[in-house]
Design a protein around this motif. Structure first.
Motif, short mmCIF file in Angstrom:
data_model
loop_
_atom_site.label_atom_id
_atom_site.label_comp_id
_atom_site.label_asym_id
_atom_site.label_seq_id
_atom_site.Cartn_x
_atom_site.Cartn_y
_atom_site.Cartn_z
N HIS A 124 94.35 168.93 109.84
CA HIS A 124 93.30 169.58 110.55
C HIS A 124 92.59 168.58 111.46
CE1 HIS A 124 93.58 173.53 108.60
NE2 HIS A 124 93.76 172.82 107.36
N PRO A 125 92.35 169.01 112.79
CA PRO A 125 91.64 167.95 113.66
C PRO A 125 90.13 167.70 112.89
CG PRO A 125 91.62 170.06 114.55
CD PRO A 125 92.50 170.30 113.58
N LEU A 126 89.78 166.45 112.93
CA LEU A 126 88.43 166.09 112.56
C LEU A 126 87.25 166.60 113.53
CD1 LEU A 126 88.66 162.42 111.20
CD2 LEU A 126 88.59 164.64 110.02
N PHE A 127 86.16 166.71 113.16
CA PHE A 127 85.06 166.88 114.19
C PHE A 127 84.95 165.60 115.00
CE2 PHE A 127 83.12 169.22 110.21
CZ PHE A 127 84.03 170.46 110.67
N LEU A 160 82.46 183.43 105.87
CA LEU A 160 84.04 183.91 105.88
C LEU A 160 84.58 182.93 107.18
CD1 LEU A 160 85.86 185.64 104.81
CD2 LEU A 160 85.30 187.39 106.39
N LEU A 161 84.03 183.00 108.16
CA LEU A 161 85.11 182.54 109.36
C LEU A 161 85.08 180.97 109.30
CD1 LEU A 161 84.01 184.46 112.52
CD2 LEU A 161 86.28 184.28 111.53
N PRO A 162 83.99 180.06 109.00
CA PRO A 162 84.11 178.83 109.10
C PRO A 162 84.99 178.25 107.90
CG PRO A 162 81.81 179.40 109.00
CD PRO A 162 82.72 180.57 108.94
N THR A 163 85.22 178.93 106.74
CA THR A 163 86.17 178.60 105.84
C THR A 163 87.39 179.08 106.05
OG1 THR A 163 85.64 180.38 104.33
CG2 THR A 163 84.20 178.23 104.26
N ALA A 164 87.79 179.71 107.03
CA ALA A 164 89.27 180.38 107.30
C ALA A 164 90.36 179.40 107.22
CB ALA A 164 89.36 181.40 108.20
N THR A 165 89.85 178.21 108.07
CA THR A 165 91.18 177.29 108.06
C THR A 165 91.24 176.24 106.84
OG1 THR A 165 89.48 175.59 108.83
CG2 THR A 165 90.81 176.85 110.45
N GLN A 166 90.41 176.28 105.94
CA GLN A 166 90.71 175.98 104.58
C GLN A 166 91.20 176.70 103.52
OE1 GLN A 166 86.78 173.93 103.15
NE2 GLN A 166 86.27 174.26 105.09
N GLN A 171 100.11 178.82 110.39
CA GLN A 171 100.92 179.80 110.92
C GLN A 171 100.39 181.28 110.25
OE1 GLN A 171 103.36 179.44 112.67
NE2 GLN A 171 103.81 177.08 112.37
N TRP A 172 99.53 181.23 109.21
CA TRP A 172 98.94 182.74 108.96
C TRP A 172 97.95 182.81 109.79
CZ3 TRP A 172 94.42 184.85 107.69
CH2 TRP A 172 94.30 186.04 107.06
N LEU A 173 97.03 181.93 110.19
CA LEU A 173 95.76 182.30 111.04
C LEU A 173 96.42 182.69 112.43
CD1 LEU A 173 93.81 179.25 110.14
CD2 LEU A 173 93.15 181.64 109.69
#
Length: 265
Positions: A124-127, A160-166, A171-173
């Motif tokens: 995942h890209p860092l902030f 909900l949204l901010p934890t989606a990538t975790q 591929q699912w996203l």
């Protein structure tokens, strides 16, 4: 003339220095957390770890024990063997660095059979500071395609949204965002659960969005939550001379910061 055996010794020394760390090679830093308090841990090597109240669940509701190991751009956060701990909410980590925070990626690792950390995955890209071009592009796409239904900053969206990538891989996203109804029809359990939870309302399809577009949207979502509610105050960071790699985690394990882009599309 340098003898071959000396060259071999030198080569082995260099390779040993480049080898990924093994968990047992790094000194442990055991800590005990008061689960009812907002906590910022300071490790001996300069890392900061922010744990919000009730972010951890243990057999002892009031206390949680963690074991932390850290080495430059690696950090390991584990639970005590005699006290399993569940991460209920995101924990934030800040690793000190003397290099740029631009174009850095976070990987999660597991030890190989020899105990070395080689199986790096889930990049995942860092902030980044200032905001990256990907963040700004994602912000524009979110405003155009998503903001009619999703308002970042509202309690539901924050949870909900901010934890989606975790919780989901890349591929699912991409599949869910591009056509959630197609994914639901394929039998995907999570998509069907969302469909039933929200009164069988179907999210519009976005076939025009490329993989890179969708990745940038989720990068914006991640960073927007971070920027709205920074886990480390300016006063905390100003007390330390370093810049930091800052990132969220939602599970114990090894994490590594690297400049290499993801190996998969």
């Amino acid at each position: 003339m340098i003898r071959p055996r000396y060259l071999l010794v030198a080569l082995l020394f260099i390779l040993s220095r480049c080898a990924p760390p093994r968990p047992e090679d790094l000194p442990p830093f055991p800590v005990e957390i008061d689960n009812a308090r907002d906590t910022i841990l300071h490790t001996p090597n300069g890392a900061l770890i922010h744990i919000s109240p009730h972010s951890l669940t243990t057999s002892d509701a009031s206390r949680a024990r963690l074991i932390i190991r850290q080495n430059e751009d690696f950090i390991d956060i584990e639970t005590a063997k005699d006290q399993p701990v569940t991460f209920n909410e995101t924990i934030y980590v800040a690793l000190p660095t003397t290099t740029s925070t631009q174009n850095k990626w976070l990987y999660k690792g597991t030890p190989d059979p020899d105990g070395h950390l080689r199986f790096w995955k889930d990049p995942h890209p860092l902030f980044s500071h200032p905001p990256s071009k990907e963040f700004l592009h994602g912000k524009e796409l979110f405003s155009t395609n998503c903001s009619v239904c999703h308002l970042l900053g509202m309690r539901f969206e924050m949870n909900l949204l901010p934890t989606a990538t975790q919780r989901h891989d890349r591929q699912w996203l991409r599949a869910f965002t591009r056509n959630s109804e197609k994914l639901r029809a394929s039998g995907d359990q999570y998509t069907n659960a969302l469909y039933n939870q929200f009164n069988k309302v179907v999210m519009p399809a976005f076939p025009h969005l490329s993989d890179a577009d969708i990745d940038d949207i989720y990068r914006y979502i991640d960073e927007d939550a971070f920027r709205r509610h920074p886990p480390f105050s300016d006063s905390v960071l100003q007390n330390h001379p370093n810049d930091y790699y800052q990132f969220p985690i939602n599970a114990p394990g090894w994490y590594h910061v690297d400049t290499r882009p993801p190996s998969h599309p």
